[in-house]
Write an enzyme that holds these catalytic residues in place. Structure first.
Site, PDB file in Angstrom:
ATOM      1  N   GLY A 230      -4.648  39.221  17.735  1.00  0.00           N
ATOM      2  CA  GLY A 230      -5.991  38.678  17.689  1.00  0.00           C
ATOM      3  C   GLY A 230      -6.255  37.849  18.933  1.00  0.00           C
ATOM      4  O   GLY A 230      -6.994  36.862  18.902  1.00  0.00           O
TER       5      GLY A 230
ATOM      6  N   TYR B 185      -9.585  35.116   1.229  1.00  0.00           N
ATOM      7  CA  TYR B 185      -9.139  34.435   2.443  1.00  0.00           C
ATOM      8  C   TYR B 185      -8.202  33.276   2.096  1.00  0.00           C
ATOM      9  O   TYR B 185      -7.129  33.123   2.701  1.00  0.00           O
ATOM     10  CB  TYR B 185     -10.349  33.928   3.224  1.00  0.00           C
TER      11      TYR B 185
END
Length: 246
Positions: free
Chosen positions: A12, A151
């Site tokens: 990422g 999440y």
């Protein structure tokens, strides 16, 4: 130049916090591989030190892709000393409305991706004189947020995975810690700060009264990757400015 001579893989690593960590690591002298599905405008980062940086595409949910990432990094720079498992996704939805595909996407990226990257990096890290793994979690790993069950759950799992990995890999010379940012001014945090109605609710919960800067979180990632953290293992470092949550 606290990371001079070290090679770091950052998943990422082409935007948001991952990009900020890549920039800071380069400024600290590291060789850096920014790994992500999409390069975005990563050339601006690579131009900071073209001879010490590279972009390698990766899908962290694929063991073959992650294995290839580590092998290519080692071929480019001679090994791997630091893994920053930062790739992550968020899909909103209350538990009775959250789609199965969205749930599975978060589990695959946020949790399985960390596992696959760790497993693939270990053979290289144990050959390093100072192997480090920094798993990026979130303040939401330990705080309830309505509509963010997937999440929150995956980030909580990342923190426990970090602690178990630290115990298992410590004897092999690999330190494993987690970085848990609060609300930052880029990436997912920007969705909070850019909405006046939402931000007005969260601002009062921050002791410093402002969101964190990604470079402040990146500084913590330098600490966890460097010599100063040589006796820090299995720790979750929160960088949140004093975040209260109800």
């Amino acid at each position: 130049m606290r990371l001079s001579g070290k090679t770091a893989v950052i998943t990422g690593g082409s935007r948001g916090l991952g990009r900020a960590i890549a920039e800071r690591y380069l400024l600290e002298g590291a060789r850096v591989v920014c790994a992500a599905r999409n390069p975005y405008d990563i050339k601006e980062v690579l131009d900071l030190a073209p001879e010490r940086s590279a972009y390698i595409p990766v899908d962290v949910t694929s063991d073959a892709s992650v294995d290839a990432l580590m092998a290519e990094t080692a071929e480019l720079f001679g090994g791997v000393d630091i893994l920053v498992a930062n790739a992550g996704v968020s899909r909103d939805g209350r538990v009775d409305r959250l789609q199965v595909d969205d749930w599975q996407d978060m589990v695959a990226t946020n949790l399985t991706g960390v596992f696959l990257c760790t497993r693939a990096a270990v053979p290289y890290l144990e050959r390093s004189t100072a192997g480090r793994i920094v798993n990026v979690s979130s303040s939401m790993a330990t705080r309830v947020a309505v509509g963010a069950a997937g999440y929150c759950a995956t980030k909580a799992a990342v923190e426990m995975f970090t602690k178990v990995s630290a115990i298992e890999l410590g004897p092999r010379g690999i330190l494993v810690n987690s970085l848990a940012p609060g609300i930052l001014d880029e990436g997912m945090g920007q969705q909070v700060t850019s909405n006046d109605r939402i931000w007005s609710r969260y601002k009062s919960r921050l002791a410093l009264g402002r969101p964190g800067r990604v470079d402040e979180a990146a500084d913590a990632a330098v600490f966890l990757a460097g010599a100063e953290s040589s006796y820090v293992n299995g720790h979750v470092l929160e960088v949140n400015g004093g975040l209260l949550w109800s």
